[in-house]
Design a protein around this motif. Structure first.
Motif, PDB file in Angstrom:
ATOM      1  N   VAL A  34       0.841  -1.201   0.000  1.00  0.00           N
ATOM      2  CA  VAL A  34       0.000   0.000   0.000  1.00  0.00           C
ATOM      3  C   VAL A  34       0.878   1.253   0.000  1.00  0.00           C
ATOM      4  N   LYS A  35       0.452   2.223  -0.789  1.00  0.00           N
ATOM      5  CA  LYS A  35       1.150   3.514  -0.850  1.00  0.00           C
ATOM      6  C   LYS A  35       0.135   4.616  -0.544  1.00  0.00           C
ATOM      7  N   PRO A  36       0.256   5.286   0.616  1.00  0.00           N
ATOM      8  CA  PRO A  36      -0.663   6.379   0.929  1.00  0.00           C
ATOM      9  C   PRO A  36      -0.426   7.563  -0.018  1.00  0.00           C
ATOM     10  N   LEU A  37      -1.484   8.085  -0.593  1.00  0.00           N
ATOM     11  CA  LEU A  37      -1.394   9.243  -1.480  1.00  0.00           C
ATOM     12  C   LEU A  37      -2.004  10.491  -0.869  1.00  0.00           C
ATOM     13  N   ALA A  38      -3.037  10.322  -0.054  1.00  0.00           N
ATOM     14  CA  ALA A  38      -3.681  11.446   0.629  1.00  0.00           C
ATOM     15  C   ALA A  38      -4.192  10.953   1.972  1.00  0.00           C
ATOM     16  N   LEU A  39      -3.926  11.726   3.024  1.00  0.00           N
ATOM     17  CA  LEU A  39      -4.339  11.344   4.378  1.00  0.00           C
ATOM     18  C   LEU A  39      -4.916  12.560   5.101  1.00  0.00           C
ATOM     19  N   TYR A  40      -6.195  12.788   4.933  1.00  0.00           N
ATOM     20  CA  TYR A  40      -6.919  13.857   5.634  1.00  0.00           C
ATOM     21  C   TYR A  40      -6.274  15.224   5.474  1.00  0.00           C
ATOM     22  N   GLY A  41      -5.744  15.509   4.310  1.00  0.00           N
ATOM     23  CA  GLY A  41      -5.169  16.830   4.052  1.00  0.00           C
ATOM     24  C   GLY A  41      -6.251  17.864   3.804  1.00  0.00           C
ATOM     25  N   ASN A  42      -5.814  19.064   3.548  1.00  0.00           N
ATOM     26  CA  ASN A  42      -6.727  20.147   3.212  1.00  0.00           C
ATOM     27  C   ASN A  42      -7.562  19.720   2.003  1.00  0.00           C
ATOM     28  N   HIS A  43      -8.852  19.947   2.050  1.00  0.00           N
ATOM     29  CA  HIS A  43      -9.720  19.551   0.949  1.00  0.00           C
ATOM     30  C   HIS A  43     -10.828  20.568   0.755  1.00  0.00           C
ATOM     31  N   PRO A  49     -22.569  16.501  -0.985  1.00  0.00           N
ATOM     32  CA  PRO A  49     -22.487  16.836   0.432  1.00  0.00           C
ATOM     33  C   PRO A  49     -21.039  17.012   0.884  1.00  0.00           C
ATOM     34  N   ALA A  50     -20.821  17.906   1.805  1.00  0.00           N
ATOM     35  CA  ALA A  50     -19.477  18.146   2.347  1.00  0.00           C
ATOM     36  C   ALA A  50     -18.987  16.900   3.077  1.00  0.00           C
ATOM     37  N   ILE A  51     -17.673  16.678   3.046  1.00  0.00           N
ATOM     38  CA  ILE A  51     -17.050  15.580   3.781  1.00  0.00           C
ATOM     39  C   ILE A  51     -16.158  16.169   4.866  1.00  0.00           C
ATOM     40  N   GLN A  52     -15.844  15.355   5.865  1.00  0.00           N
ATOM     41  CA  GLN A  52     -14.941  15.791   6.931  1.00  0.00           C
ATOM     42  C   GLN A  52     -13.487  15.475   6.592  1.00  0.00           C
ATOM     43  N   GLY A  53     -13.260  14.551   5.682  1.00  0.00           N
ATOM     44  CA  GLY A  53     -11.894  14.219   5.312  1.00  0.00           C
ATOM     45  C   GLY A  53     -11.861  13.084   4.323  1.00  0.00           C
ATOM     46  N   ALA A  54     -10.671  12.860   3.735  1.00  0.00           N
ATOM     47  CA  ALA A  54     -10.515  11.816   2.731  1.00  0.00           C
ATOM     48  C   ALA A  54      -9.144  11.168   2.838  1.00  0.00           C
ATOM     49  N   VAL A  55      -9.103   9.893   2.451  1.00  0.00           N
ATOM     50  CA  VAL A  55      -7.860   9.124   2.386  1.00  0.00           C
ATOM     51  C   VAL A  55      -7.851   8.432   1.030  1.00  0.00           C
ATOM     52  N   ILE A  56      -6.693   8.430   0.372  1.00  0.00           N
ATOM     53  CA  ILE A  56      -6.521   7.693  -0.875  1.00  0.00           C
ATOM     54  C   ILE A  56      -5.284   6.819  -0.725  1.00  0.00           C
ATOM     55  N   LEU A  57      -5.471   5.513  -0.941  1.00  0.00           N
ATOM     56  CA  LEU A  57      -4.384   4.538  -0.864  1.00  0.00           C
ATOM     57  C   LEU A  57      -4.207   3.885  -2.225  1.00  0.00           C
TER      58      LEU A  57
END
Length: 97
Positions: A34-43, A49-57
């Protein structure tokens, strides 16, 4: 072909359970490609609908992503995420460049 696991957190309900999830899920990553690409960064939500955060692996294949998700260790961790927050999660296959 590369695959991406995308998490969007819709609503946090129990931060203590989320911390349990984080503690249990981190070691799982070491056993998978697994390679993390995004971990709850500024979005910024542009549609829907609005989200509180996102992760992309990133995973090397759809099968590797499925193996990660369905592993015994991740399933032990994910039950805490289910208690912690409302999420959407999906796997999407990438394109060849």
């Amino acid at each position: 072909m590369v695959a991406y696991v995308v998490f969007t957190r819709e609503k946090m309900r129990n931060s203590a359970e989320y911390e349990r999830y984080r503690e249990k899920s981190r070691p799982v990553n070491a056993g998978h490609p697994v390679k993390p690409l995004a971990l709850y960064g500024n979005h910024e939500t542009l549609e829907g609908p609005a989200i509180q955060g996102a992760v992309i692996l990133e995973f090397p294949t759809m099968e590797a992503a499925r193996t990660y998700y369905h592993s015994e260790a991740y399933q032990e961790a994910v039950r805490h995420r289910f208690l912690a927050a409302d999420y959407r999660m999906f796997i999407v296959e990438g394109i060849q460049s």
